[in-house]
Design a protein around this motif. Structure first.
Motif, PDB file in Angstrom:
ATOM      1  N   GLY A  87     -20.884  -6.911   7.838  1.00  0.00           N
ATOM      2  CA  GLY A  87     -22.047  -6.080   7.569  1.00  0.00           C
ATOM      3  C   GLY A  87     -22.429  -5.149   8.715  1.00  0.00           C
ATOM      4  O   GLY A  87     -22.488  -3.917   8.523  1.00  0.00           O
ATOM      5  N   PRO A  88     -22.680  -5.667   9.925  1.00  0.00           N
ATOM      6  CA  PRO A  88     -23.034  -4.776  11.043  1.00  0.00           C
ATOM      7  C   PRO A  88     -21.923  -3.797  11.401  1.00  0.00           C
ATOM      8  O   PRO A  88     -22.203  -2.668  11.812  1.00  0.00           O
ATOM      9  CB  PRO A  88     -23.283  -5.764  12.200  1.00  0.00           C
ATOM     10  CG  PRO A  88     -23.672  -7.034  11.527  1.00  0.00           C
ATOM     11  CD  PRO A  88     -22.852  -7.087  10.283  1.00  0.00           C
ATOM     12  N   ILE A  89     -20.658  -4.201  11.228  1.00  0.00           N
ATOM     13  CA  ILE A  89     -19.540  -3.298  11.517  1.00  0.00           C
ATOM     14  C   ILE A  89     -19.569  -2.102  10.576  1.00  0.00           C
ATOM     15  O   ILE A  89     -19.418  -0.950  11.002  1.00  0.00           O
ATOM     16  CB  ILE A  89     -18.194  -4.043  11.405  1.00  0.00           C
ATOM     17  CG1 ILE A  89     -18.103  -5.140  12.467  1.00  0.00           C
ATOM     18  CG2 ILE A  89     -17.021  -3.078  11.543  1.00  0.00           C
ATOM     19  CD1 ILE A  89     -16.890  -6.043  12.317  1.00  0.00           C
ATOM     20  N   LEU A  98     -20.030   1.853  11.489  1.00  0.00           N
ATOM     21  CA  LEU A  98     -19.050   2.822  11.009  1.00  0.00           C
ATOM     22  C   LEU A  98     -19.720   3.894  10.155  1.00  0.00           C
ATOM     23  O   LEU A  98     -19.416   5.089  10.280  1.00  0.00           O
ATOM     24  CB  LEU A  98     -17.957   2.117  10.199  1.00  0.00           C
ATOM     25  CG  LEU A  98     -16.919   1.329  10.989  1.00  0.00           C
ATOM     26  CD1 LEU A  98     -16.006   0.552  10.038  1.00  0.00           C
ATOM     27  CD2 LEU A  98     -16.087   2.261  11.870  1.00  0.00           C
ATOM     28  N   ALA A  99     -20.635   3.467   9.282  1.00  0.00           N
ATOM     29  CA  ALA A  99     -21.336   4.418   8.411  1.00  0.00           C
ATOM     30  C   ALA A  99     -22.133   5.424   9.236  1.00  0.00           C
ATOM     31  O   ALA A  99     -22.148   6.621   8.929  1.00  0.00           O
ATOM     32  CB  ALA A  99     -22.247   3.667   7.453  1.00  0.00           C
ATOM     33  N   LEU A 130     -11.342   6.161  10.472  1.00  0.00           N
ATOM     34  CA  LEU A 130     -12.417   5.181  10.345  1.00  0.00           C
ATOM     35  C   LEU A 130     -12.978   5.151   8.931  1.00  0.00           C
ATOM     36  O   LEU A 130     -13.480   4.118   8.476  1.00  0.00           O
ATOM     37  CB  LEU A 130     -13.523   5.483  11.362  1.00  0.00           C
ATOM     38  CG  LEU A 130     -13.118   5.289  12.820  1.00  0.00           C
ATOM     39  CD1 LEU A 130     -14.285   5.608  13.751  1.00  0.00           C
ATOM     40  CD2 LEU A 130     -12.628   3.861  13.083  1.00  0.00           C
ATOM     41  N   GLY A 131     -12.892   6.276   8.224  1.00  0.00           N
ATOM     42  CA  GLY A 131     -13.317   6.300   6.823  1.00  0.00           C
ATOM     43  C   GLY A 131     -12.454   5.380   5.974  1.00  0.00           C
ATOM     44  O   GLY A 131     -12.962   4.652   5.113  1.00  0.00           O
ATOM     45  N   LYS A 132     -11.144   5.389   6.222  1.00  0.00           N
ATOM     46  CA  LYS A 132     -10.235   4.492   5.501  1.00  0.00           C
ATOM     47  C   LYS A 132     -10.555   3.032   5.823  1.00  0.00           C
ATOM     48  O   LYS A 132     -10.555   2.180   4.926  1.00  0.00           O
ATOM     49  CB  LYS A 132      -8.786   4.809   5.871  1.00  0.00           C
ATOM     50  CG  LYS A 132      -8.306   6.158   5.375  1.00  0.00           C
ATOM     51  CD  LYS A 132      -6.894   6.447   5.851  1.00  0.00           C
ATOM     52  CE  LYS A 132      -6.427   7.826   5.404  1.00  0.00           C
ATOM     53  NZ  LYS A 132      -5.066   8.138   5.917  1.00  0.00           N
ATOM     54  N   GLN A 181     -13.437   1.895   6.775  1.00  0.00           N
ATOM     55  CA  GLN A 181     -14.731   1.599   6.159  1.00  0.00           C
ATOM     56  C   GLN A 181     -14.574   1.221   4.687  1.00  0.00           C
ATOM     57  O   GLN A 181     -15.140   0.227   4.218  1.00  0.00           O
ATOM     58  CB  GLN A 181     -15.653   2.824   6.297  1.00  0.00           C
ATOM     59  CG  GLN A 181     -16.987   2.702   5.601  1.00  0.00           C
ATOM     60  CD  GLN A 181     -17.989   1.873   6.388  1.00  0.00           C
ATOM     61  OE1 GLN A 181     -17.625   0.880   7.008  1.00  0.00           O
ATOM     62  NE2 GLN A 181     -19.238   2.274   6.369  1.00  0.00           N
ATOM     63  N   VAL A 182     -13.812   2.019   3.950  1.00  0.00           N
ATOM     64  CA  VAL A 182     -13.607   1.749   2.522  1.00  0.00           C
ATOM     65  C   VAL A 182     -12.922   0.401   2.333  1.00  0.00           C
ATOM     66  O   VAL A 182     -13.280  -0.373   1.432  1.00  0.00           O
ATOM     67  CB  VAL A 182     -12.785   2.882   1.870  1.00  0.00           C
ATOM     68  CG1 VAL A 182     -12.417   2.523   0.435  1.00  0.00           C
ATOM     69  CG2 VAL A 182     -13.575   4.186   1.886  1.00  0.00           C
ATOM     70  N   LEU A 183     -11.945   0.098   3.187  1.00  0.00           N
ATOM     71  CA  LEU A 183     -11.248  -1.187   3.105  1.00  0.00           C
ATOM     72  C   LEU A 183     -12.206  -2.355   3.335  1.00  0.00           C
ATOM     73  O   LEU A 183     -12.208  -3.330   2.569  1.00  0.00           O
ATOM     74  CB  LEU A 183     -10.112  -1.237   4.136  1.00  0.00           C
ATOM     75  CG  LEU A 183      -9.342  -2.556   4.230  1.00  0.00           C
ATOM     76  CD1 LEU A 183      -8.616  -2.849   2.926  1.00  0.00           C
ATOM     77  CD2 LEU A 183      -8.361  -2.520   5.394  1.00  0.00           C
ATOM     78  N   LEU A 184     -13.033  -2.259   4.372  1.00  0.00           N
ATOM     79  CA  LEU A 184     -13.974  -3.343   4.685  1.00  0.00           C
ATOM     80  C   LEU A 184     -15.004  -3.514   3.569  1.00  0.00           C
ATOM     81  O   LEU A 184     -15.349  -4.643   3.200  1.00  0.00           O
ATOM     82  CB  LEU A 184     -14.678  -3.059   6.009  1.00  0.00           C
ATOM     83  CG  LEU A 184     -13.830  -3.158   7.276  1.00  0.00           C
ATOM     84  CD1 LEU A 184     -14.654  -2.750   8.499  1.00  0.00           C
ATOM     85  CD2 LEU A 184     -13.287  -4.570   7.460  1.00  0.00           C
ATOM     86  N   VAL A 185     -15.487  -2.399   3.031  1.00  0.00           N
ATOM     87  CA  VAL A 185     -16.502  -2.469   1.974  1.00  0.00           C
ATOM     88  C   VAL A 185     -15.923  -3.092   0.707  1.00  0.00           C
ATOM     89  O   VAL A 185     -16.503  -4.023   0.134  1.00  0.00           O
ATOM     90  CB  VAL A 185     -17.077  -1.069   1.672  1.00  0.00           C
ATOM     91  CG1 VAL A 185     -17.922  -1.091   0.398  1.00  0.00           C
ATOM     92  CG2 VAL A 185     -17.940  -0.591   2.842  1.00  0.00           C
ATOM     93  N   LEU A 186     -14.766  -2.589   0.275  1.00  0.00           N
ATOM     94  CA  LEU A 186     -14.200  -3.040  -0.998  1.00  0.00           C
ATOM     95  C   LEU A 186     -13.556  -4.422  -0.916  1.00  0.00           C
ATOM     96  O   LEU A 186     -13.619  -5.197  -1.879  1.00  0.00           O
ATOM     97  CB  LEU A 186     -13.168  -2.025  -1.502  1.00  0.00           C
ATOM     98  CG  LEU A 186     -13.710  -0.640  -1.873  1.00  0.00           C
ATOM     99  CD1 LEU A 186     -12.589   0.255  -2.377  1.00  0.00           C
ATOM    100  CD2 LEU A 186     -14.808  -0.745  -2.913  1.00  0.00           C
TER     101      LEU A 186
END
Length: 222
Positions: free
Chosen positions: A62-64, A68-69, A88-90, A92-97
């Motif tokens: 969550g904090p990561i 990143l956001a 970092l966008g890639k 971010q999407v990986l961590l979120v999904l």
């Protein structure tokens, strides 16, 4: 006006950083779990099976994703950051999904105060995943304006837990905390910011239309 806007953004950033820091500082109560702490109180029975892995994955990632956001929102229109922004966008999407959304859905099943709050948290998780996926899709299609809209929606959903924490703190300080207040907070902490953004975006679009019409009229005359 620009100075006031910068000042307001600075205050919001500091407030957000304070809330994130307070969340991270509570990690001492989670490793190992302290069931007398604020978040884990009364969760001994639910803290079994798949819940602990989901909980730990969520509070670590969550904090990561928040950091990143914040960077992605800052770097989106800066040419010197484009390569790192994409990388970092890639991530971010990986961590979120792969982590944040699944763990959020699992935790929503055992949400404090029951299914009313649980449904709110589940829909919030789904919405976060959807906005992240669409932001990535439009970035790949090079439709950057649409990408920015979906990325902003995702950012709002990612920071909404901070708003939830702030509202919870206000409820505690004002001695207004209750099951019903928690349930209302679970819904309003992410729906109202999203609604406010959509209203702002619509007003901005309507403000542009008269300017475009005026410009077209001037071109026709000339």
């Amino acid at each position: 006006m620009a100075t006031l806007k910068t000042l307001a953004l600075g205050v919001i950033a500091l407030l957000g950083a304070k809330v994130v820091a307070s969340i991270v500082l509570q990690y001492g109560d989670y490793f190992p779990p302290n069931f007398d702490s604020a978040f884990l109180v009364g969760r001994e029975k639910s803290f079994t099976g798949i819940y602990p892995p989901a909980f730990y994955a969520h509070i670590i990632v969550g904090p990561i994703t928040l950091l990143l956001a914040a960077y992605l929102m800052f770097s989106g229109k800066r040419k010197t950051h484009q390569k790192r922004h994409r990388q970092l966008g890639k991530l971010q999407v990986l961590l979120v999904l792969a982590v944040l959304v699944p763990s959020g859905l699992i935790m929503s099943v055992w949400a404090f105060s029951g299914p009313i709050a649980g449904v709110a948290f589940a829909l919030q998780s789904i919405a976060t995943g959807l906005t992240a996926a669409l932001a990535a899709r439009y970035a790949m299609l090079r439709k950057l304006a649409t990408h920015q809209v979906w990325a902003t929606r995702c950012f709002i959903l990612l920071i909404s837990p901070l708003l939830f924490r702030l509202a919870s703190g206000v409820l505690i300080v004002t001695e207004s905390e209750s099951v019903e207040a928690y349930q209302i907070n679970a819904w309003l902490s992410w729906t109202i910011p999203l609604f406010a953004y959509e209203v702002w975006r619509m007003r901005k679009q309507h403000a542009k239309k008269p300017r475009l019409s005026e410009q077209a009229s001037l071109e026709a005359i000339s």
